[in-house]
Design a protein around this motif. Structure first.
Motif, short mmCIF file in Angstrom:
data_model
loop_
_atom_site.label_atom_id
_atom_site.label_comp_id
_atom_site.label_asym_id
_atom_site.label_seq_id
_atom_site.Cartn_x
_atom_site.Cartn_y
_atom_site.Cartn_z
N TYR A 236 38.55 39.75 48.02
CA TYR A 236 37.98 39.44 46.69
C TYR A 236 36.99 38.29 46.78
CZ TYR A 236 37.86 38.30 41.71
OH TYR A 236 37.45 38.04 40.43
N PHE A 237 37.29 37.32 47.65
CA PHE A 237 36.39 36.17 47.81
C PHE A 237 35.10 36.58 48.49
CE2 PHE A 237 34.85 32.68 50.50
CZ PHE A 237 34.58 31.73 49.53
N LEU A 238 35.18 37.48 49.47
CA LEU A 238 33.98 37.89 50.21
C LEU A 238 33.13 38.87 49.43
CD1 LEU A 238 35.46 38.31 53.80
CD2 LEU A 238 34.15 36.38 52.89
N SER A 239 33.78 39.81 48.69
CA SER A 239 33.01 40.83 47.98
C SER A 239 32.58 40.38 46.60
CB SER A 239 33.82 42.13 47.87
OG SER A 239 35.03 41.90 47.15
N GLY A 240 33.37 39.52 45.96
CA GLY A 240 33.02 39.05 44.63
C GLY A 240 33.64 39.91 43.54
N PRO A 241 33.83 39.36 42.35
CA PRO A 241 34.46 40.12 41.27
C PRO A 241 33.62 41.28 40.78
CG PRO A 241 33.63 38.01 40.47
CD PRO A 241 33.48 37.98 41.95
N ALA A 242 32.27 41.18 40.81
CA ALA A 242 31.42 42.25 40.31
C ALA A 242 31.58 43.50 41.16
CB ALA A 242 29.96 41.79 40.29
N VAL A 243 31.63 43.32 42.48
CA VAL A 243 31.78 44.46 43.37
C VAL A 243 33.13 45.12 43.18
CG1 VAL A 243 31.81 45.17 45.78
CG2 VAL A 243 30.18 43.45 45.01
N ALA A 244 34.20 44.31 42.99
CA ALA A 244 35.53 44.86 42.80
C ALA A 244 35.61 45.69 41.52
CB ALA A 244 36.56 43.73 42.74
N GLU A 245 34.99 45.19 40.41
CA GLU A 245 35.01 45.95 39.17
C GLU A 245 34.19 47.22 39.30
OE1 GLU A 245 33.69 43.41 36.11
OE2 GLU A 245 35.44 42.06 36.20
N GLU A 246 33.06 47.16 40.03
CA GLU A 246 32.23 48.34 40.22
C GLU A 246 32.96 49.40 41.02
OE1 GLU A 246 27.89 49.56 42.14
OE2 GLU A 246 28.58 47.47 42.09
N GLU A 247 33.71 48.98 42.04
CA GLU A 247 34.48 49.93 42.84
C GLU A 247 35.55 50.60 41.99
OE1 GLU A 247 36.07 47.94 46.16
OE2 GLU A 247 34.16 47.81 47.24
N GLY A 248 36.19 49.84 41.11
CA GLY A 248 37.24 50.42 40.30
C GLY A 248 36.70 51.30 39.19
N ALA A 249 35.49 51.04 38.71
CA ALA A 249 35.00 51.77 37.55
C ALA A 249 34.37 53.10 37.93
CB ALA A 249 33.99 50.90 36.79
N GLY A 250 33.39 53.08 38.82
CA GLY A 250 32.66 54.31 39.03
C GLY A 250 32.43 54.72 40.44
N SER A 251 32.73 53.93 41.41
CA SER A 251 32.47 54.28 42.79
C SER A 251 33.53 55.22 43.31
CB SER A 251 32.42 53.00 43.65
OG SER A 251 33.69 52.40 43.67
N PRO A 252 33.26 55.95 44.39
CA PRO A 252 34.27 56.84 44.95
C PRO A 252 35.52 56.10 45.39
CG PRO A 252 32.10 57.40 45.79
CD PRO A 252 31.95 56.13 45.03
N GLY A 253 35.39 54.80 45.78
CA GLY A 253 36.56 54.06 46.20
C GLY A 253 37.56 53.87 45.08
N GLY A 254 37.07 53.85 43.83
CA GLY A 254 37.97 53.70 42.72
C GLY A 254 38.78 54.94 42.43
N GLN A 255 38.40 56.09 42.98
CA GLN A 255 39.13 57.32 42.78
C GLN A 255 40.20 57.53 43.85
OE1 GLN A 255 36.20 60.38 42.62
NE2 GLN A 255 35.00 59.38 41.01
N GLU A 256 40.41 56.61 44.73
CA GLU A 256 41.42 56.70 45.77
C GLU A 256 42.51 55.67 45.52
OE1 GLU A 256 39.35 56.05 49.37
OE2 GLU A 256 38.25 57.95 49.32
N CYS A 257 43.71 55.99 45.99
CA CYS A 257 44.82 55.07 45.83
C CYS A 257 44.56 53.80 46.64
CB CYS A 257 46.12 55.73 46.29
SG CYS A 257 47.56 54.65 46.28
N GLY A 258 44.78 52.66 46.02
CA GLY A 258 44.53 51.40 46.70
C GLY A 258 45.50 51.10 47.82
#
Length: 318
Positions: A236-258
């Motif tokens: 989270y520190f390296l990627s930043g909060p914006a990237v984490a929210e983007e991954e969860g909202a619309g990126s393919p990574g958000g469609q996979e189990c964490g």
């Protein structure tokens, strides 16, 4: 060609370490451990030669084959050099304590044969006791003879074990004859070469103490660290909060189990934009009372079911 007794007469007056010099108890016990490890290694290598010929091929003759291997080791170690393999590695050898000579005396042929018989014989009898009783007609249900023989063998085994225990306690007290067979035959372990002083430098001791202290500190500290939470916080520190929210909202990574990285089965959310399998969330929540998201490090507020309309739309489009 001189035999073992001739060797004893030749080596009896040879110069060497004083046989009265005491040998450390741990060295004598280490020699036993080395001999036992050698026998196990030989048996494992020997049995592997027949592993492709069918299972259970060596089982009927296992006790006799182990005795044969022990005899071969005895022939080329103790019989020819008055020391076992373990003793030779530790700089030890057997001294004939029955001679009462001030100098070193090798074992006689009778003593060497006695060490072989008392070393291999009891083990073979213990493994073949049931078959020997059956061959003598003293199997189960054979009457009074069977009960008498079994009682006698049990009593004899108990006496031998008691004698071995008493001998070991005496060995711990006096430091001689770790086995009962050595005490009976008068074969005492002595140095084969003069023991040298073991000088240890201060730098080496200091370095060992430092590394041992550091290892004990890590062993105490690492179980207290939540590695998954630390990894999530670092990401989270390296990627930043914006990237984490983007991954969860619309990126393919958000469609996979964490947790497992697969398409989520019965998708659930724990309060962050990421999606997880129901069973992954429940199993990790049982294992960890303070569950956090492995992607963004947010603490779990509670598992709630979610619907993945975007994923369903993409599948329909395909």
């Amino acid at each position: 060609m001189a035999g073992p007794e001739g060797e004893g007469r030749q080596e009896g007056g040879a110069s060497g370490p004083d046989p009265r010099t005491p040998v450390l108890r741990i060295s004598q016990l280490d020699a036993f451990e080395l001999d036992s490890a050698l026998q196990q290694l030989l048996w494992s290598q020997f049995s592997q030669c027949f592993q492709n010929l069918g299972p259970g091929l060596l089982t009927p003759l296992e006790a006799e084959l182990k005795v044969l291997l022990q005899m071969l080791v005895w022939r080329f170690s103790l019989y020819s050099g008055s020391s076992t393999v373990g003793q030779a590695l530790l700089g030890l050898r057997f001294h004939n304590a029955l001679s009462h000579a001030p100098r070193y005396q090798t074992l006689s042929r009778r003593q060497r044969l006695g060490l072989l018989l008392l070393g291999a014989g009891p083990r073979w009898l213990r493994e073949r006791s049931h078959s020997l009783l059956r061959s003598l007609g003293a199997g189960p249900g054979s009457g009074a003879l069977s009960g008498g023989l079994r009682t006698g063998m049990g009593l004899l085994s108990g006496l031998v074990q008691t004698a071995n225990l008493v001998n070991f306690l005496v060995f711990l007290r006096k430091g001689r004859y770790p086995s009962l067979s050595e005490r009976i035959l008068g074969a005492r372990a002595v140095f084969s070469r003069s023991p040298g002083a073991r000088d240890v430098a201060f730098q080496y001791v200091n370095r060992e103490l430092l590394w041992h202290g550091f290892a004990e500190f890590l062993i105490f500290l690492l179980p207290l660290v939540d590695m998954r939470r630390a990894k999530a916080a670092l990401r989270y520190f390296l990627s930043g909060p914006a990237v984490a929210e983007e991954e969860g909202a619309g990126s393919p990574g958000g469609q996979e189990c964490g947790f497992c990285g697969e398409w989520p089965t019965m998708p659930h959310s724990i309060g962050c934009p990421h999606v997880f399998c129901y069973y992954c969330v429940k199993s990790h929540a049982i294992a960890d009372g303070y569950l956090t998201c492995p992607q963004c490090g947010q603490e779990a507020a509670g598992a709630e079911p979610v619907q993945l309309q975007i994923e369903m739309t993409e599948i329909h489009a395909r």
